[in-house]
Motif scaffolding. Sequence first.
Motif, short mmCIF file in Angstrom:
data_model
loop_
_atom_site.label_atom_id
_atom_site.label_comp_id
_atom_site.label_asym_id
_atom_site.label_seq_id
_atom_site.Cartn_x
_atom_site.Cartn_y
_atom_site.Cartn_z
N ILE A 35 0.84 -1.20 0.00
CA ILE A 35 0.00 0.00 0.00
C ILE A 35 0.87 1.25 0.00
CG2 ILE A 35 -1.67 1.33 1.35
CD1 ILE A 35 -2.82 -1.36 2.30
N LEU A 36 1.89 1.26 0.85
CA LEU A 36 2.76 2.44 0.93
C LEU A 36 3.47 2.70 -0.40
CD1 LEU A 36 4.35 1.95 4.47
CD2 LEU A 36 2.59 3.59 3.81
N GLU A 37 3.88 1.63 -1.07
CA GLU A 37 4.59 1.79 -2.34
C GLU A 37 3.69 2.33 -3.44
OE1 GLU A 37 7.76 1.54 -3.00
OE2 GLU A 37 8.22 1.01 -0.93
N ASN A 38 2.38 2.25 -3.24
CA ASN A 38 1.44 2.71 -4.27
C ASN A 38 0.72 4.00 -3.88
OD1 ASN A 38 1.02 0.52 -6.58
ND2 ASN A 38 1.43 -0.56 -4.66
N VAL A 39 1.23 4.68 -2.87
CA VAL A 39 0.69 5.99 -2.48
C VAL A 39 1.70 7.05 -2.93
CG1 VAL A 39 0.00 7.46 -0.55
CG2 VAL A 39 -0.58 5.03 -0.54
N GLN A 128 -4.17 6.78 7.83
CA GLN A 128 -5.22 6.76 6.80
C GLN A 128 -5.61 5.33 6.44
OE1 GLN A 128 -4.17 9.21 3.41
NE2 GLN A 128 -3.25 10.77 4.72
N VAL A 129 -4.61 4.44 6.40
CA VAL A 129 -4.89 3.04 6.07
C VAL A 129 -5.76 2.41 7.15
CG1 VAL A 129 -3.85 0.76 5.82
CG2 VAL A 129 -2.82 2.73 4.68
N PHE A 130 -5.45 2.67 8.40
CA PHE A 130 -6.25 2.10 9.49
C PHE A 130 -7.69 2.59 9.43
CE2 PHE A 130 -2.07 1.90 12.03
CZ PHE A 130 -1.77 0.67 11.47
N THR A 131 -7.86 3.87 9.11
CA THR A 131 -9.22 4.41 8.98
C THR A 131 -9.96 3.75 7.82
OG1 THR A 131 -8.45 6.54 9.83
CG2 THR A 131 -10.55 6.52 8.67
N ALA A 132 -9.27 3.59 6.70
CA ALA A 132 -9.89 2.95 5.53
C ALA A 132 -10.24 1.50 5.83
CB ALA A 132 -8.94 3.03 4.33
N VAL A 133 -9.37 0.80 6.55
CA VAL A 133 -9.64 -0.60 6.90
C VAL A 133 -10.88 -0.70 7.79
CG1 VAL A 133 -8.76 -2.55 8.25
CG2 VAL A 133 -7.28 -1.42 6.60
N GLN A 134 -11.01 0.20 8.74
CA GLN A 134 -12.19 0.19 9.60
C GLN A 134 -13.46 0.44 8.79
OE1 GLN A 134 -11.41 3.04 12.68
NE2 GLN A 134 -9.91 1.75 13.73
N ARG A 160 -7.72 -13.85 -2.86
CA ARG A 160 -9.08 -13.31 -2.85
C ARG A 160 -9.42 -12.61 -1.53
NH1 ARG A 160 -9.71 -18.86 -2.29
NH2 ARG A 160 -10.86 -19.57 -0.44
N PHE A 161 -8.62 -12.87 -0.49
CA PHE A 161 -8.86 -12.22 0.80
C PHE A 161 -8.06 -10.92 0.95
CE2 PHE A 161 -9.56 -16.80 1.86
CZ PHE A 161 -10.94 -16.71 2.00
N ASP A 162 -7.25 -10.60 -0.06
CA ASP A 162 -6.41 -9.40 0.01
C ASP A 162 -7.25 -8.17 -0.36
OD1 ASP A 162 -4.45 -7.52 0.03
OD2 ASP A 162 -3.22 -8.41 -1.54
N ILE A 163 -7.35 -7.22 0.54
CA ILE A 163 -8.13 -6.00 0.29
C ILE A 163 -7.22 -4.78 0.16
CG2 ILE A 163 -10.16 -6.92 1.48
CD1 ILE A 163 -9.41 -5.11 3.86
N SER A 164 -5.95 -5.02 -0.13
CA SER A 164 -5.00 -3.90 -0.23
C SER A 164 -5.39 -2.93 -1.34
CB SER A 164 -3.58 -4.44 -0.48
OG SER A 164 -3.17 -5.29 0.56
N ASP A 165 -5.82 -3.47 -2.49
CA ASP A 165 -6.20 -2.60 -3.60
C ASP A 165 -7.43 -1.75 -3.25
OD1 ASP A 165 -4.15 -3.40 -5.31
OD2 ASP A 165 -5.28 -5.15 -5.99
N GLN A 166 -8.33 -2.32 -2.47
CA GLN A 166 -9.49 -1.53 -2.04
C GLN A 166 -9.05 -0.36 -1.16
OE1 GLN A 166 -12.79 -3.90 -0.50
NE2 GLN A 166 -11.96 -5.73 -1.52
N VAL A 167 -8.10 -0.63 -0.28
CA VAL A 167 -7.59 0.44 0.59
C VAL A 167 -6.92 1.54 -0.24
CG1 VAL A 167 -5.97 0.97 2.44
CG2 VAL A 167 -7.32 -1.13 2.53
N ILE A 168 -6.13 1.13 -1.23
CA ILE A 168 -5.45 2.11 -2.09
C ILE A 168 -6.47 2.96 -2.84
CG2 ILE A 168 -3.98 2.35 -4.13
CD1 ILE A 168 -2.48 -0.15 -3.16
N ARG A 169 -7.55 2.32 -3.32
CA ARG A 169 -8.58 3.09 -4.02
C ARG A 169 -9.22 4.12 -3.10
NH1 ARG A 169 -10.01 -1.75 -6.78
NH2 ARG A 169 -11.73 -2.14 -5.34
N ILE A 170 -9.47 3.73 -1.87
CA ILE A 170 -10.08 4.67 -0.92
C ILE A 170 -9.14 5.85 -0.65
CG2 ILE A 170 -10.80 4.95 1.49
CD1 ILE A 170 -11.94 2.13 1.36
N LEU A 171 -7.86 5.57 -0.50
CA LEU A 171 -6.89 6.66 -0.26
C LEU A 171 -6.82 7.59 -1.47
CD1 LEU A 171 -3.97 4.69 1.44
CD2 LEU A 171 -5.77 6.02 2.54
#
Length: 336
Positions: A35-39, A128-134, A160-171
């Motif tokens: 996630i950090l590498e894609n922000v 921001q990631v923690f907020t998005a995860v919540q 299929r359980f990886d939600i990292s891309d969803q978090v990046i989209r929210i950020l």
Amino acid sequence: MRKQFLFIFLALIAANTNEAQTRSTRIGYIDMEYILENVSDYKESKSQLELKATKWKQEIEIKKLEINKLKENLKTEKALLTKELIEERETEIKFLENEMLEYQQKQFGVDGNLMRQKAALAKPIQDQVFTAVQDIAEAKNYDFIFDKSSDLTMLFSAKRFDISDQVIRILNRTEKREQLTKKQLKEQEAKENIENAIDENPAMADRQKALDARKAAREKLVQDRKLEQEAKRKEYEDKRNAIAAEKAAKKNGTVSETTNTTGTAKTDTTAKPATTTPTEPTTTTEPAVNKAEERQKLYEQRKKELEEKKKKILEEREAAKKAKEAETQKTNTTNN
């Protein structure tokens, strides 16, 4: 009445308990490093920090070179130095080595500047990631969400359980929203709803991927056709420019033409031959200042020469005819 109410209450509790037991537990995970590498903000700050680290490494290398040079000098001159001077130089070298190690530890140690500044850079993004995860967990009823890059050992994790891309989209959405107009916000919300639906429905995600692949193929085909048309258009333009350049070169050159006109006398075999003097060749040489005017002049000159030639031929024919008539008349008179 009380018994009926108690029975209904117990039945509702049992139903809720069974539903809670039968509902499957939802688990997801994120990869904080990914996630950090894609922000974008983190990447820019990290690049600046890497420049600082490079500068620190260069300073350490300079210190190492100085120490090695002192060691080489001591090794070379050791036979000529006294014991006191040797000890003094060794002490100086030892001091410089300790100083270099301390500087290296200060910059690159466990609690060094590099690690502290990395943590300082990551802290706002992590919040921001923690907020998005919540938000994702509450919206999609996740029971557990783990961090794959943390100290927690994950022996296996399905993609299929990886939600990292969803978090990046929210950020990224949060960053984009600050720069959008109301109309663009509505369009962005519609796009986000589609993305959320895709995340919820794997089959829809596969269909969307297929649509995106076909769209990319069409765009590539259109782009290839455009490039081909541009190449043909350029080739046509080059040919046209070459022809225009050739015409311009001819127009700016010098045109010389020589017109030779020779009169020929036609006489009868019985008549006296009429001698004619051929006309002198006429040469016209003029600079091609104006091509149209030059052509007109040449045309007028040729027309004039043809008229003169025609007139001369008619005169010769008329003279031959008169001579023949005179000879015929003379012959008739002699016979009489």
